[in-house]
Scaffold this active site. Structure first.
Site, PDB file in Angstrom:
ATOM      1  N   GLU A   1       0.843  -1.205   0.000  1.00  0.00           N
ATOM      2  CA  GLU A   1       0.000   0.000   0.000  1.00  0.00           C
ATOM      3  C   GLU A   1       0.875   1.251   0.000  1.00  0.00           C
ATOM      4  OE1 GLU A   1      -2.241   2.667   3.155  1.00  0.00           O
ATOM      5  OE2 GLU A   1      -2.725   0.541   3.395  1.00  0.00           O
ATOM      6  N   HIS A   2       1.960   1.224   0.779  1.00  0.00           N
ATOM      7  CA  HIS A   2       2.881   2.358   0.820  1.00  0.00           C
ATOM      8  C   HIS A   2       3.722   2.451  -0.455  1.00  0.00           C
ATOM      9  CE1 HIS A   2       2.818   3.680   5.207  1.00  0.00           C
ATOM     10  NE2 HIS A   2       1.977   2.652   5.182  1.00  0.00           N
TER      11      HIS A   2
END
Length: 434
Positions: free
Chosen positions: A68-69
């Site tokens: 996600e990052h």
């Protein structure tokens, strides 16, 4: 209208209050679901992958949140700054959310800027570089994020309570991983996780607002053609992950997590219902009566009559094949035993006797208003489409939802309360040692 979603089905799912819901499956297996909302000048669009923290292999624990990052940190065509600047330049918003069963990358933009959002989000999801240096930077960021959560007693209580109710099951693990798992994660593990899950047949794109479904499908197809994915091979979407026939154990009893804070965080609960359970509408009404507002039984008994807590409420979390319920209060350490007893008594009372007609009417009005007002936002409608596709396997329009709520009786709520009480009871306490 209630519509069961078949893997390769296309067409109009629903027309409710002037909106139109459509679903298409591209030849490569990517699914596109939209809700066209006439008169709305914005669009919220989400790129969903049906993988969450529960699906991670042990050696890849934390990889879903890591990705996600990392997907914001650059692609083969864009740097991290390019991605951020693209949305800033049009006044748009972009973000992502990792859950236990899915991950969503989303953006909210003006309708005229939807092509830009499609181009950037497609690039991020299909062509992430996962640069080694950026990974080390984000490792530090995630460790800070986990440290911040560990400093928040309410977060600690929720995570420990979930682990207690879903004992030993992947659903009980923290979504973001643990510091140990993040420290141990290698680039190879994260890349393998990315390549395994981020494929055309796993991708679901949902959008709501001022849009045209056919135009969006063309935008997505064009963006995919210039991506790193090979979409030349025809494919069918991944089938819905069906419920498993298993009983997840509850670690019953009281667990104390000692933290030197002024207020103790208290959670009491057990196993709940899955996202497709037929009693889910009655469960929602139970929570409205029990702990859904200032007129609820918990608020009145715990706060208004006895002054034992400032905040108290009840809640549920539902997954494909499991769920949990909980009653919460934040109170002084000296009040824990008393508050625990009062909360337990209120739940038991729900099973022992039907709610009053006044309570039932008020609860239905609360859910009716909350449901309709929540659907005023394009983000809510976008999320509803994603859950329909990936979690429930059916789309239920607002009118049908309201009809289901209206059909619930006091006896139904009493039966649901009895079902909850069938589960072993777990109590999580975060605060100073007793």
């Amino acid at each position: 209208m209630r519509v069961t979603i078949q893997p390769d089905t296309e067409g109009v799912l629903n027309a409710d209050a002037g909106t139109t819901v459509r679903r298409s499956v591209l030849p490569c297996g990517v699914r596109v679901l939209t809700e066209e909302m006439p008169g709305v000048r914005s669009v919220t669009i989400g790129y969903w992958i049906g993988v969450g923290s529960r699906h991670e292999a042990d050696h890849q624990y934390g990889s879903t949140h890591f990705l996600e990052h990392l997907l914001f940190k650059g692609t083969t065509k864009r740097s991290a700054l390019d991605i951020a600047a693209a949305f800033d330049a049009v006044g748009g918003e972009s973000n992502a959310a990792t859950g236990k069963e899915s991950t969503c990358y989303y953006a909210r933009v003006l309708d005229a800027d939807l092509p830009l959002a499609v181009d950037v989000l497609t690039d991020m999801v299909t062509s992430a570089v996962i640069d080694p240096e950026e990974m080390e930077t984000e490792r530090g960021v995630i460790l800070e994020e986990l440290a911040m959560a560990e400093d928040d007693p309410a977060d600690v209580a929720q995570e420990r309570f979930t682990a207690q109710v879903l004992d030993g099951h992947p659903l009980g693990r923290p979504i973001g991983g643990t510091p140990e798992a993040i420290e141990a994660a290698t680039r190879e593990d994260v890349v393998d996780h990315y390549r395994h899950w981020y494929r055309p047949e796993e991708l679901v794109i949902t959008a709501a607002g001022g849009l045209d479904h056919d135009q969006l499908c063309r935008m997505v197809s064009e963006a995919l053609e210039s991506s790193s994915w090979d979409i030349s091979i025809a494919s069918s979407p991944t089938p819905l992950k069906t419920a498993r026939d298993e009983v997840i154990p509850v670690r019953a009893g009281t667990e104390q997590i000692t933290k030197q804070v002024e207020q103790t965080q208290l959670l009491l609960g057990g196993r709940g219902f899955s996202a497709s359970d037929p009693d889910r509408f009655a469960l929602s009404l139970l929570h409205a009566v029990l702990g859904g507002g200032m007129s609820s039984r918990l608020f009145q008994e715990v706060r208004e009559k006895r002054g034992l807590a400032y905040a108290t409420y009840s809640f549920s979390a539902a997954f494909t094949d499991a769920g949990l319920y909980g009653l919460y209060a934040g109170c002084l350490p000296s009040k824990v035993e008393q508050v625990t007893a009062v909360m337990g008594e209120q739940l038991e009372r729900m099973a022992a006797e039907p709610v009053t007609e006044e309570e039932l009417t008020r609860a239905k009005g609360q859910l009716r208003g909350g449901t309709v007002l929540g659907m005023e936002e394009t983000a809510s409608r976008m999320n509803r489409l994603g859950r329909a596709e990936l979690v429930r396997g059916e789309f239920v329009d607002i009118s049908e939802t309201l009809a289901e709520v209206e059909a619930v009786t006091a006896a139904d709520i009493q039966k649901v309360a009895a079902r909850l009480l069938d589960s072993p009871r777990a109590v999580t306490v975060v605060g100073p040692a007793a």
